[in-house]
Write a protein that holds these residues in place. Structure first.
Motif, mmCIF file in Angstrom:
data_model
loop_
_atom_site.group_PDB
_atom_site.id
_atom_site.type_symbol
_atom_site.label_atom_id
_atom_site.label_comp_id
_atom_site.label_asym_id
_atom_site.label_seq_id
_atom_site.Cartn_x
_atom_site.Cartn_y
_atom_site.Cartn_z
ATOM 1 N N VAL A 10 -117.711 -67.739 -22.284
ATOM 2 C CA VAL A 10 -116.335 -68.210 -22.169
ATOM 3 C C VAL A 10 -116.211 -69.484 -23.002
ATOM 4 O O VAL A 10 -116.863 -70.491 -22.722
ATOM 5 N N ASP A 12 -114.197 -72.578 -24.205
ATOM 6 C CA ASP A 12 -113.086 -73.428 -23.795
ATOM 7 C C ASP A 12 -112.184 -73.734 -24.991
ATOM 8 O O ASP A 12 -112.679 -74.031 -26.087
ATOM 9 N N PHE A 47 -109.089 -68.716 -18.297
ATOM 10 C CA PHE A 47 -110.480 -69.126 -18.120
ATOM 11 C C PHE A 47 -111.003 -68.635 -16.776
ATOM 12 O O PHE A 47 -112.085 -68.049 -16.686
#
Length: 281
Positions: A10, A12, A47
């Motif tokens: 993931v 950011d 997210f």
């Protein structure tokens, strides 16, 4: 292919804006060494959804300390305990990855990505508060009265101003003390009749370690499973110097004012270089 070889990466959005080249390098190294699903969330909600849908993949976050804190907070809220081993590739300015560095995560993109692939899970301590917040490093309640509606960006300026005022021989010095009730596993360490110059907490060895610094007298230290700090008096009352609550700093985040907060010792798992300190979860 084992779960340790399957990654959910993931990335950011702040990391992409600040240092896209480091993000690209980390992605290339991770994809070359493991089966990696790459997620590019545009905000906090995306997210969170990406992390929740990871399945059996190991979560890897590419971002700064705030991204790390957000991820650990989300994982702590999951019903399965212990949670999965998290991995991190720090991307950001030097101050924004200070926590990651202190935890032992390599700060270079290549070294950090290699640690994700070749490292081992290490069980680490943390504090979880009664609002669902997480503290990964030290926490402090500074030696000054909370100021209403002060945004975090001017927190340091306010502290410097108050320190300047305290050095003058005026009643201001007494006015900036906190009146806080501090309890460790139900044992009273400090009550409202004893103004304190500051309180600090840290996690370690499966416990919360608290230090209470009174304006006069000996420093009080304790080790407990849970620590509660609260204020007395009605909000805004003249009888309580902390009547509106207190603010506290935990890593990059300033929170408050709050009138009561309980921190409980917990744990999490981070992938780091070196021998294993815990299971993959």
């Amino acid at each position: 292919m084992s779960a340790a070889d399957q990654l959910l990466v993931v990335i950011d959005p702040v990391a992409r804006r600040i240092d896209g080249e480091s993000v690209r390098i980390a992605k290339d190294v991770l994809c070359a060494g493991a089966q990696a699903k790459i997620c590019w969330p545009e905000g906090v909600e995306e997210f969170s959804r990406a992390l929740a849908r990871r399945g059996g993949r190991r979560p890897v976050v590419v971002g700064d300390d705030r991204a790390l804190l957000r991820t650990v907070t989300l994982l702590q809220r999951e019903p399965e305990l212990p949670g999965p081993a998290l991995a991190l590739v720090p991307v950001g300015t030097a101050p924004s990855v200070e926590l990651a560095r202190s935890l032992g995560v390599p700060t270079g993109a290549v070294a950090a990505a290699r640690a994700v692939l070749d490292g081992s899970p290490h069980r680490l301590d943390l504090l979880v508060d009664d609002s669902g917040g997480v503290v990964l490093g030290d926490l402090c309640i500074p030696a000054l009265a909370p100021v209403r509606a002060v945004p975090p960006t001017v927190w340091g300026t306010c502290r410097s101003l108050v320190r300047t005022l305290v050095r003058t021989p005026t009643p201001v010095a007494a006015a900036v003390a906190h009146r806080l009730r501090v309890e460790a596993d139900g044992v009273l360490l400090s009550d409202l009749d004893r103004p304190v110059a500051g309180v600090s907490l840290a996690s370690g060895d499966g416990a919360a370690h608290v230090v209470v610094e009174p304006r006069s007298g000996a420093v009080v230290r304790a080790r407990a499973r849970a620590v509660t700090v609260s204020v007395g008096g009605a909000p805004g009352s003249a009888g309580s110097l902390s009547g509106d609550g207190f603010r506290y700093r935990a890593g990059p985040v300033v929170t408050g004012p709050v009138r009561s907060r309980t921190w409980t010792a917990g744990s999490w798992t981070l992938t780091l270089p070196g021998p294993s300190g815990g299971g993959w979860g």
